[in-house]
Design a protein around this motif. Structure first.
Motif, PDB file in Angstrom:
ATOM      1  N   SER A   1       0.809  -1.216   0.000  1.00 53.94           N
ATOM      2  CA  SER A   1       0.000   0.000   0.000  1.00 53.94           C
ATOM      3  C   SER A   1       0.844   1.268   0.000  1.00 53.94           C
ATOM      4  O   SER A   1       0.402   2.307  -0.488  1.00 53.94           O
ATOM      5  N   SER A   2       2.057   1.190   0.538  1.00 57.25           N
ATOM      6  CA  SER A   2       2.904   2.388   0.592  1.00 57.25           C
ATOM      7  C   SER A   2       3.826   2.523  -0.614  1.00 57.25           C
ATOM      8  O   SER A   2       4.396   3.599  -0.838  1.00 57.25           O
ATOM      9  N   GLY A   3       3.970   1.474  -1.413  1.00 54.69           N
ATOM     10  CA  GLY A   3       4.879   1.503  -2.553  1.00 54.69           C
ATOM     11  C   GLY A   3       4.573   2.589  -3.575  1.00 54.69           C
ATOM     12  O   GLY A   3       5.456   3.370  -3.942  1.00 54.69           O
ATOM     13  N   PRO A   4       3.326   2.679  -4.077  1.00 56.01           N
ATOM     14  CA  PRO A   4       3.021   3.725  -5.060  1.00 56.01           C
ATOM     15  C   PRO A   4       3.257   5.140  -4.539  1.00 56.01           C
ATOM     16  O   PRO A   4       3.650   6.031  -5.303  1.00 56.01           O
ATOM     17  N   LEU A   5       3.047   5.352  -3.247  1.00 59.25           N
ATOM     18  CA  LEU A   5       3.281   6.672  -2.663  1.00 59.25           C
ATOM     19  C   LEU A   5       4.773   6.994  -2.681  1.00 59.25           C
ATOM     20  O   LEU A   5       5.172   8.132  -2.964  1.00 59.25           O
ATOM     21  N   ARG A   6       5.605   6.012  -2.378  1.00 63.40           N
ATOM     22  CA  ARG A   6       7.041   6.228  -2.450  1.00 63.40           C
ATOM     23  C   ARG A   6       7.483   6.482  -3.885  1.00 63.40           C
ATOM     24  O   ARG A   6       8.342   7.338  -4.144  1.00 63.40           O
ATOM     25  N   ASP A   7       6.891   5.786  -4.842  1.00 65.02           N
ATOM     26  CA  ASP A   7       7.210   6.025  -6.251  1.00 65.02           C
ATOM     27  C   ASP A   7       6.909   7.473  -6.629  1.00 65.02           C
ATOM     28  O   ASP A   7       7.669   8.103  -7.372  1.00 65.02           O
ATOM     29  N   LEU A   8       5.798   7.999  -6.134  1.00 62.96           N
ATOM     30  CA  LEU A   8       5.435   9.390  -6.416  1.00 62.96           C
ATOM     31  C   LEU A   8       6.452  10.339  -5.787  1.00 62.96           C
ATOM     32  O   LEU A   8       6.829  11.348  -6.396  1.00 62.96           O
ATOM     33  N   GLU A   9       6.892  10.054  -4.568  1.00 66.43           N
ATOM     34  CA  GLU A   9       7.923  10.876  -3.932  1.00 66.43           C
ATOM     35  C   GLU A   9       9.182  10.940  -4.801  1.00 66.43           C
ATOM     36  O   GLU A   9       9.764  12.014  -4.986  1.00 66.43           O
TER      37      GLU A   9
ATOM     38  N   GLY B   1      17.430  -0.281 -10.232  1.00 61.71           N
ATOM     39  CA  GLY B   1      16.488   0.680  -9.675  1.00 61.71           C
ATOM     40  C   GLY B   1      16.361   1.913 -10.545  1.00 61.71           C
ATOM     41  O   GLY B   1      15.247   2.413 -10.788  1.00 61.71           O
ATOM     42  N   ASP B   2      17.509   2.424 -11.042  1.00 60.87           N
ATOM     43  CA  ASP B   2      17.472   3.579 -11.950  1.00 60.87           C
ATOM     44  C   ASP B   2      16.706   3.237 -13.217  1.00 60.87           C
ATOM     45  O   ASP B   2      15.887   4.034 -13.709  1.00 60.87           O
ATOM     46  N   TRP B   3      16.972   2.046 -13.764  1.00 64.41           N
ATOM     47  CA  TRP B   3      16.270   1.603 -14.973  1.00 64.41           C
ATOM     48  C   TRP B   3      14.767   1.493 -14.725  1.00 64.41           C
ATOM     49  O   TRP B   3      13.953   1.955 -15.527  1.00 64.41           O
ATOM     50  N   HIS B   4      14.402   0.918 -13.590  1.00 63.35           N
ATOM     51  CA  HIS B   4      12.989   0.721 -13.266  1.00 63.35           C
ATOM     52  C   HIS B   4      12.273   2.063 -13.111  1.00 63.35           C
ATOM     53  O   HIS B   4      11.141   2.229 -13.580  1.00 63.35           O
ATOM     54  N   ASP B   5      12.914   3.023 -12.453  1.00 68.33           N
ATOM     55  CA  ASP B   5      12.304   4.347 -12.286  1.00 68.33           C
ATOM     56  C   ASP B   5      12.021   4.986 -13.637  1.00 68.33           C
ATOM     57  O   ASP B   5      10.922   5.511 -13.875  1.00 68.33           O
ATOM     58  N   LEU B   6      13.007   4.952 -14.520  1.00 72.01           N
ATOM     59  CA  LEU B   6      12.827   5.568 -15.840  1.00 72.01           C
ATOM     60  C   LEU B   6      11.716   4.891 -16.627  1.00 72.01           C
ATOM     61  O   LEU B   6      10.918   5.554 -17.303  1.00 72.01           O
ATOM     62  N   LEU B   7      11.647   3.575 -16.536  1.00 68.84           N
ATOM     63  CA  LEU B   7      10.594   2.849 -17.233  1.00 68.84           C
ATOM     64  C   LEU B   7       9.227   3.254 -16.704  1.00 68.84           C
ATOM     65  O   LEU B   7       8.279   3.474 -17.473  1.00 68.84           O
ATOM     66  N   GLN B   8       9.113   3.376 -15.384  1.00 71.81           N
ATOM     67  CA  GLN B   8       7.853   3.812 -14.785  1.00 71.81           C
ATOM     68  C   GLN B   8       7.471   5.213 -15.225  1.00 71.81           C
ATOM     69  O   GLN B   8       6.301   5.494 -15.512  1.00 71.81           O
ATOM     70  N   TRP B   9       8.439   6.108 -15.267  1.00 71.99           N
ATOM     71  CA  TRP B   9       8.148   7.490 -15.642  1.00 71.99           C
ATOM     72  C   TRP B   9       7.689   7.580 -17.095  1.00 71.99           C
ATOM     73  O   TRP B   9       6.783   8.355 -17.416  1.00 71.99           O
ATOM     74  N   LEU B  10       8.297   6.795 -17.974  1.00 69.79           N
ATOM     75  CA  LEU B  10       7.863   6.789 -19.373  1.00 69.79           C
ATOM     76  C   LEU B  10       6.442   6.249 -19.496  1.00 69.79           C
ATOM     77  O   LEU B  10       5.653   6.735 -20.322  1.00 69.79           O
ATOM     78  N   GLN B  11       6.107   5.259 -18.689  1.00 75.81           N
ATOM     79  CA  GLN B  11       4.744   4.741 -18.697  1.00 75.81           C
ATOM     80  C   GLN B  11       3.762   5.787 -18.181  1.00 75.81           C
ATOM     81  O   GLN B  11       2.658   5.938 -18.708  1.00 75.81           O
ATOM     82  N   ARG B  12       4.155   6.525 -17.154  1.00 79.44           N
ATOM     83  CA  ARG B  12       3.319   7.605 -16.637  1.00 79.44           C
ATOM     84  C   ARG B  12       3.078   8.673 -17.707  1.00 79.44           C
ATOM     85  O   ARG B  12       1.980   9.223 -17.821  1.00 79.44           O
ATOM     86  N   ALA B  13       4.134   8.975 -18.468  1.00 83.00           N
ATOM     87  CA  ALA B  13       4.044  10.032 -19.475  1.00 83.00           C
ATOM     88  C   ALA B  13       3.006   9.712 -20.547  1.00 83.00           C
ATOM     89  O   ALA B  13       2.469  10.626 -21.196  1.00 83.00           O
ATOM     90  N   GLU B  14       2.710   8.427 -20.740  1.00 80.39           N
ATOM     91  CA  GLU B  14       1.679   8.046 -21.705  1.00 80.39           C
ATOM     92  C   GLU B  14       0.294   8.457 -21.228  1.00 80.39           C
ATOM     93  O   GLU B  14      -0.628   8.627 -22.043  1.00 80.39           O
ATOM     94  N   GLN B  15       0.135   8.617 -19.898  1.00 78.65           N
ATOM     95  CA  GLN B  15      -1.161   8.967 -19.323  1.00 78.65           C
ATOM     96  C   GLN B  15      -1.214  10.410 -18.812  1.00 78.65           C
ATOM     97  O   GLN B  15      -2.303  10.976 -18.677  1.00 78.65           O
TER      98      GLN B  15
END
Length: 256
Positions: free
Chosen positions: A71-79, A205-219
């Motif tokens: 439950s706290s993971g997505p919030l940390r990703d946003l931080e 971890g750096d790779w995963h963050d960038l991948l997540q951000w690119l996915q966010r950018a689609e939305q």
């Protein structure tokens, strides 16, 4: 109680105090590192408990710790994203998401996950002592050593798999590294191997963050301005991660 059994008890009690302190820091809403530190303490707790899976005394605590982690993971990703956007000077993008972050803190504090974890932590010492008295913890060191070795074998096999998945490798590396941190005398890993685990985890971890951000950018349209930069960084991060994984594979092959 044996040294390992007593040591486990003391470690969990110390983490309980840390988790309470992190909750108070979150409530104060003035400490940007509160959630990060809470998740570090939670990760240490889960790493202590993971090799004990199957022991009834630990089942409830494992379940509640896992739930809070999810439950706290997505919030940390946003931080992490907001800190990155701040460094890029994207103040508009930060301001747009700041209220979402604050709302996330409030939702986490109001959720059932935190009190459920603390309730399980309050009950656990008695359950642990009773398990020791009932001889359910006999051979604990052997159990932990066997579980850690199994984690290491899974990682070693995944590292040499030509179809390996970076997501899975990232999770396996975290589990092996954190398990070694929780049980340093039982893991059998050298300082060099631990350093290479850390390097590989950081790169992935750096790779995963960038991948997540690119996915966010689609939305999230306002992030489109960052896409070209993130794509270039992702390619570099993949190369860095692959080199770190190769070094780790060599280490496991040498020690295997």
């Amino acid at each position: 109680m044996g040294r390992l059994i007593e040591g486990e008890l003391q470690q969990v009690l110390r983490l309980q105090v840390t988790l309470y302190a992190c909750r108070e820091r979150l409530l104060a809403a003035t400490d940007p590192e509160a959630l990060h530190d809470l998740r570090i303490a939670l990760r240490k707790l889960r790493s202590l408990l993971q090799p004990l899976r199957g022991l009834p005394a630990c089942a409830a605590l494992q379940q509640q710790a896992a739930e809070l982690g999810r439950s706290s993971g997505p919030l940390r990703d946003l931080e992490v994203l907001l800190a990155h956007l701040q460094r890029l000077g994207r103040r508009d993008a930060v301001n747009l998401r700041q209220s979402r972050l604050l709302g996330g803190y409030a939702a986490l504090l109001a959720s059932a996950a935190l009190p459920a974890l603390f309730g399980a932590l309050d009950q656990w010492p008695q359950l642990w002592r009773q398990a020791a008295a009932d001889a359910e913890l006999r051979g604990l060191a052997k159990r932990v050593r066997r579980r850690l070795a199994k984690q290491q074998r899974r990682l070693a096999e995944a590292l040499v798999d030509p179809t390996h998945d970076r997501h899975r490798l990232r999770l396996l590396i975290k589990r092996v590294r954190y398990g070694a941190g929780a049980y340093p005398t039982l893991s059998g890993l050298s300082a060099k191997t631990l350093a290479r685990l850390k390097a590989a985890q950081s790169a992935l971890g750096d790779w995963h963050d960038l991948l997540q951000w690119l996915q966010r950018a689609e939305q999230e349209a306002d992030l489109a301005v960052c896409v070209d930069t993130w794509r270039m960084a992702l390619q570099a991060a993949e190369e860095t991660a692959d080199l770190a994984l190769l070094a780790l594979q060599e280490e496991f092959t040498k020690t295997g």
